[in-house]
Design an enzyme around this catalytic site. Structure first.
Site, PDB file in Angstrom:
ATOM      1  N   HIS A   1       0.840  -1.209   0.000  1.00  0.00           N
ATOM      2  CA  HIS A   1       0.000   0.000   0.000  1.00  0.00           C
ATOM      3  C   HIS A   1       0.874   1.257   0.000  1.00  0.00           C
ATOM      4  CE1 HIS A   1      -3.600   2.320   1.704  1.00  0.00           C
ATOM      5  NE2 HIS A   1      -2.597   3.140   1.899  1.00  0.00           N
ATOM      6  N   GLU A   2       1.865   1.291   0.890  1.00  0.00           N
ATOM      7  CA  GLU A   2       2.744   2.457   0.988  1.00  0.00           C
ATOM      8  C   GLU A   2       3.687   2.560  -0.203  1.00  0.00           C
ATOM      9  OE1 GLU A   2       2.344   4.824   3.051  1.00  0.00           O
ATOM     10  OE2 GLU A   2       0.784   3.772   4.167  1.00  0.00           O
TER      11      GLU A   2
ATOM     12  N   HIS B   1       1.971   4.519  -2.897  1.00  0.00           N
ATOM     13  CA  HIS B   1       2.096   5.973  -2.703  1.00  0.00           C
ATOM     14  C   HIS B   1       3.478   6.464  -3.140  1.00  0.00           C
ATOM     15  CE1 HIS B   1      -1.681   6.256  -0.676  1.00  0.00           C
ATOM     16  NE2 HIS B   1      -1.301   5.627   0.424  1.00  0.00           N
TER      17      HIS B   1
ATOM     18  N   ASP C   1      -5.877   8.628   3.451  1.00  0.00           N
ATOM     19  CA  ASP C   1      -5.831   8.800   1.995  1.00  0.00           C
ATOM     20  C   ASP C   1      -7.103   9.466   1.472  1.00  0.00           C
ATOM     21  OD1 ASP C   1      -3.352   7.569   1.970  1.00  0.00           O
ATOM     22  OD2 ASP C   1      -4.190   5.574   1.664  1.00  0.00           O
TER      23      ASP C   1
END
Length: 398
Positions: free
Chosen positions: A67-68, A71, A164
């Site tokens: 997930h990170e 980003h 987010d």
């Protein structure tokens, strides 16, 4: 983030684990071993359940890492610098050193994380459907990963900054209004509202017979509230210091000491009479380093008369320095991120001033009392006439 250790590098991005993550790893493993797996995969030993809980917790944090990474990679594709990713008690955080330059960039950088979480959840659920007939340990793990990632994706889409979803909201308001500052104010206000709702929900849970769940929800609310307030404060700084350079805020006459004097002379003639805690050290006209009380204390007192300052100081290559032309917004990020109280201002290897946190705070206080919303730039000041010079002001001590 303090209290973290590096575990490796992915795509040139350093990956760190905070010690708080180890706490949640233990708690999550125990929770899964005592709750989820006995019902999803009955008839096994406690050791088996603990092992399955540990594996599932590790896989969940791999999902958080992906997930990170989403980003970070989108940010890097936009030309933004990504320092590291840290896994900690609330999941993970990507340390992206600049803000997106456009509303579209903000939107895609924010939305990619929840999209990845939802995609992982969907893939895990698909494999669970294929394996569900076996009633196996693998099916139980897959179902947990599916549920956890889908919940993680949905949770992150809550429109409360700094989640987010809050950043997505900020991007939308930014696009509609064309004003990133207004967008930040709207997103952080809603973020604080969401945080208070979590805290209230936690209180209700605590007094309704679920004290552990209530404490956890309150803790999440407190974290979101603190983060939203921090971002709002940073947005205020950005507004106040728009187009302002270091040269406008620095002290152009900082206290300096020669590198060749002894520690005893430094203490007797500089630190004690003037109440200094630190001083910039000069080698002729060139900045050589910084000497602090802590540096002096490491030297036995009987050696002070024979020990030159230059032997004890932190050399200039170990200091963070800035140039007079740098924007104050970027420098404040550096000061806060590195927890630095003062920065030498250097041009062509020569010291031209020092920027201190105290000076910035005083400037903010004065402008707040005067009702000024933004620091005037040099050009604005010149267009409004010359400013009155005050000759009785003394230079600020370092």
């Amino acid at each position: 983030m303090p209290g973290s250790f590096r575990i490796g590098t992915i795509a040139g991005i350093d990956i760190y684990v905070n010690f708080s993550w180890l706490i949640i790893l233990v708690l999550l493993t125990d929770s899964l071993a005592s709750g989820w797996f006995p019902s999803a995969y009955p008839g096994q030993t406690l050791v088996t359940y603990l092992l399955l809980g540990f594996i599932s917790a590790i896989l969940l944090f791999v999902s958080v890492l992906l997930h990170e990474l989403g980003h970070s990679l989108v940010a890097r594709a936009q030309g933004l610098s990504v320092k590291s990713i840290v896994l900690f008690i609330f999941g993970g955080v990507s340390n992206i050193e600049q803000e997106p330059r456009t509303a579209g960039g903000e939107f895609w950088m924010a939305v990619i994380g929840p999209v990845i979480s939802l995609a992982i959840g969907g893939i895990a659920y698909g494999f669970f459907v294929l394996a569900s007939g076996s009633k196996s340990a693998l099916a139980a793990i897959l179902m947990y990963l599916a549920a956890a990632n889908i919940l993680l994706g949905i949770f992150n889409l809550i429109p409360g900054f700094p989640l987010d979803g809050g950043r997505v909201l900020r991007a939308i308001v930014w696009k509609v209004t064309g004003r990133p500052t207004t967008a930040t104010q709207v997103a952080t206000f809603i973020g604080q509202l969401v945080a208070y709702l979590f805290i209230l929900w936690g209180i209700l849970q605590f007094f309704s017979g679920n004290p552990l769940g209530g404490i956890w929800l309150g803790f999440i609310g407190w974290f979101l509230l603190t983060a939203a307030q921090s971002v709002r404060a940073q947005a205020t700084y950005d507004t106040l210091f728009k187009d302002v350079t270091v040269s406008q805020m620095m002290n152009a006459h900082p206290m300096t000491v020669p590198a060749n004097i002894s520690l005893q002379k430094l203490v007797d003639e500089y630190f004690l009479p003037q109440g200094l805690r630190s001083a910039l050290v000069m080698q002729g006209d060139i900045l050589a380093g910084l000497i602090t009380l802590s540096d002096i204390r490491h030297v036995p007192r009987e050696e002070w008369p024979q020990t030159p300052v230059g032997f004890v100081m932190k050399s200039v290559d170990k200091l963070h320095v800035v140039s007079p032309q740098q924007n104050m917004k970027d420098v404040l990020v550096l000061m806060n991120g590195r927890d630095v109280n003062q920065l030498p201002v250097v041009e062509n290897e020569r010291l031209v001033g020092v920027l201190s946190r105290d000076a910035v705070i005083r400037s903010l206080e004065v402008r707040q009392r005067l009702g000024l919303r933004q620091v005037r730039t040099d050009e604005e000041s010149q267009s409004q006439g010359p400013r009155e010079e005050h000759k009785d002001q003394e230079p600020h001590a370092v």
